[in-house]
Write an enzyme that holds these catalytic residues in place. Structure first.
Site, short mmCIF file in Angstrom:
data_model
loop_
_atom_site.label_atom_id
_atom_site.label_comp_id
_atom_site.label_asym_id
_atom_site.label_seq_id
_atom_site.Cartn_x
_atom_site.Cartn_y
_atom_site.Cartn_z
N GLY A 1 0.78 -1.15 0.00
CA GLY A 1 -0.23 0.00 -0.11
C GLY A 1 0.73 1.41 0.02
N THR A 2 1.91 1.29 0.88
CA THR A 2 2.53 2.42 0.86
C THR A 2 3.28 2.78 -0.55
OG1 THR A 2 3.20 1.93 2.99
CG2 THR A 2 4.63 3.57 1.79
N ASN B 1 -9.31 3.50 7.72
CA ASN B 1 -8.35 2.65 8.48
C ASN B 1 -8.71 2.75 10.00
OD1 ASN B 1 -7.15 4.88 7.50
ND2 ASN B 1 -5.44 4.25 9.13
N GLN C 1 -8.10 -0.69 2.91
CA GLN C 1 -9.16 -1.53 3.92
C GLN C 1 -10.43 -1.88 3.43
OE1 GLN C 1 -8.35 -1.95 7.24
NE2 GLN C 1 -6.42 -0.88 7.26
N HIS D 1 -1.68 -7.74 2.67
CA HIS D 1 -1.67 -8.08 4.03
C HIS D 1 -3.00 -7.71 4.89
CE1 HIS D 1 -0.11 -4.61 6.78
NE2 HIS D 1 0.31 -4.49 5.27
N THR E 1 12.61 -7.51 -9.80
CA THR E 1 11.87 -8.93 -9.98
C THR E 1 10.74 -9.38 -9.26
OG1 THR E 1 14.15 -9.71 -10.45
CG2 THR E 1 12.67 -11.44 -9.77
N CYS F 1 0.18 2.42 12.45
CA CYS F 1 1.46 2.96 12.12
C CYS F 1 1.81 4.03 12.91
CB CYS F 1 1.55 3.66 10.75
SG CYS F 1 0.58 2.33 9.79
C1 LIG Z 1 -2.14 -0.76 5.72
C2 LIG Z 1 -2.60 0.67 4.97
C3 LIG Z 1 -1.74 1.22 3.88
C4 LIG Z 1 -0.20 0.69 4.01
O1 LIG Z 1 0.11 -0.37 3.14
P1 LIG Z 1 1.39 -1.32 3.29
O2 LIG Z 1 1.06 -2.49 2.45
O3 LIG Z 1 1.42 -1.76 4.74
O4 LIG Z 1 2.22 -0.66 3.15
C5 LIG Z 1 -2.24 2.43 3.35
N1 LIG Z 1 -3.47 2.57 3.41
C6 LIG Z 1 -4.10 2.11 4.25
C7 LIG Z 1 -5.56 2.61 4.50
C8 LIG Z 1 -3.86 0.99 5.14
O5 LIG Z 1 -4.82 0.56 5.74
#
Ligand SMILES: *Cc1c(COP(=O)(O)O)cnc(C)c1O
Length: 384
Positions: free
Chosen positions: A76-77, A156, A184, A206, A244, A329
């Site tokens: 996500g990041t 979130n 989410q 995840h 990769t 976080c």
């Molecule tokens: C967890 C999350 C992220 C970050 O995702 P990662 O895969 O942990 O880098 C970004 N946005 C939201 C809304 C999240 O819940």
């Protein structure tokens, strides 16, 4: 911290989820037996390539996108950074304006803050008490310099599900690009890139019982040769995201995207509503976020207006129950949540907040035990 060998009750599924057994089994062969590099042109490589492409197709279909529109990333990041920075640099300096909200995930907010140092102008929209963006505010914020509107789908921390269709219409009409962070909401509520007129969508694995370190950015086909890549290299992922491929992760991600259906959603919603109802029976407790229909099926967030959420959380932790205060976080930094402040909570209610997030595997017994422990804890703390 002391940990007895007692059964753990995990109610922090917005932070991460356990990898589902079926997901794990789908992934395993790709670590050793089918370990190929998806770029190699021999049998072992092609086997890996096929797995990546089949997974891409599954993920694309799940949001009504096309196979070619899914770029696999590290999560996500990365996807949020790619969407926002990539679109900014593709239009800068001709255009320099980004519109987002005050309730975004830190990776969106910090990407925007960083871009401000590179010449971006960023509008951080307010939201109402339930966390909704007013589509009219989006409309009014758009200027001739606006590149992108980026708005989180399912929140979130307090679970509010934004009306993206309405905002998408405005973006289309005004010809600005529309991005959503759907980490989410993915699989927990409907996400349709066409219906919502989405140009870019962030997904990860995840949060949906897939592995950590893998995600995707949906990029509308016509934007693919416009967006500026963050990672240059060997030309993987249609030449816009090199590196990769994480083959086992990608296979697990696709498998995870099929785990949650109507049955699981209604199961979680019922459990969520039961828990909220019971919590609100306790004195001086208020619900944070939106009402039932527009709330993530697994999100409970309440404030105990005279006790610290951290205190309740640590009592629960000692009983083997994992919950969260603020967002995962930032909870280590103990800064009061920017999102809860943005929905108008006073500092006491922010500090008194606790987030409980369920999964498809959460049981009624676990919820009852947790409610029991919360009630005991609150009583104890209020006597002090
Ligand atoms: C967890 C999350 C992220 C970050 O995702 P990662 O895969 O942990 O880098 C970004 N946005 C939201 C809304 C999240 O819940």
């Amino acid at each position: 911290m002391i940990f007895w060998k007692k059964k753990q009750i995990y109610l922090d599924n917005a932070a991460t989820t356990s990898v589902d057994e079926n997901v794990l089994n789908a992934m395993l062969p790709y670590f050793n037996k089918k370990f190929g590099n998806a770029s190699s042109s021999h049998y072992i490589g092609e086997e890996a390539r096929r797995a990546v492409e089949e997974s891409r197709e599954i993920i694309a279909k799940s949001i009504n996108g096309k196979y070619k529109e899914i770029i696999l990333t590290s999560g996500g990041t990365e996807s949020n950074n790619f969407a926002i920075k990539g679109m900014f640099f593709s239009s800068y300096p001709k255009k320099n304006h980004i519109i987002t909200t005050k309730i975004e995930h830190d990776c969106v907010l910090n990407a925007c803050k960083w871009l401000e140092k590179q010449g971006a102008k960023v509008t951080y929209l307010n939201v109402d008490k339930e966390g909704f963006v007013n589509p009219e505010d989006v409309k009014n914020a758009i200027t001739s310099k606006t590149i992108l509107v980026s708005i989180i789908h399912g929140h979130n921390e307090f679970g509010t599900i934004q009306d993206l269709e309405e905002i998408g219409k405005i973006c289309k009409e005004k010809k600005v690009y529309f991005h959503t962070d759907a980490c989410q909401s993915f699989t927990k509520t409907k996400l349709d890139v066409n219906k919502m007129n989405l140009d870019l969508v962030t997904l990860n694995a995840h949060k949906i019982h897939g592995p950590k370190g893998v995600g995707a950015l949906y990029i509308k086909e016509e934007l693919k040769n416009k967006i500026t890549p963050l990672l240059n290299g060997g030309g993987h992922e249609f030449n816009i995201r090199s590196g990769t491929e994480n083959v086992p992760g990608i296979v697990g991600f696709a498998k995870a995207s099929k785990l949650i259906g109507k049955k699981e959603i209604s199961y979680m919603s019922e459990l969520r509503d039961y828990m909220i109802e019971e919590l609100l029976k306790i004195n001086n407790v208020t619900l944070n976020g939106s009402k039932k229909e527009k709330r993530l099926c697994n999100n409970v967030n309440v404030s105990f207006n005279d006790i610290e959420g951290e205190m309740i959380g640590s009592y629960l932790n000692a009983k083997g129950i994992s919950t969260s205060t603020g967002s995962a976080c930032s909870s280590k930094s103990k800064d009061p949540s920017h999102s809860l402040i943005a929905i108008g909570l006073d500092l006491k209610s922010v500090i008194g907040s606790i987030r409980i997030t369920l999964s498809k595997d959460t049981t009624k017994e676990e919820i009852d035990f947790t409610l029991e422990e919360i009630k005991k804890t609150v009583e104890k703390l209020r006597k002090k």
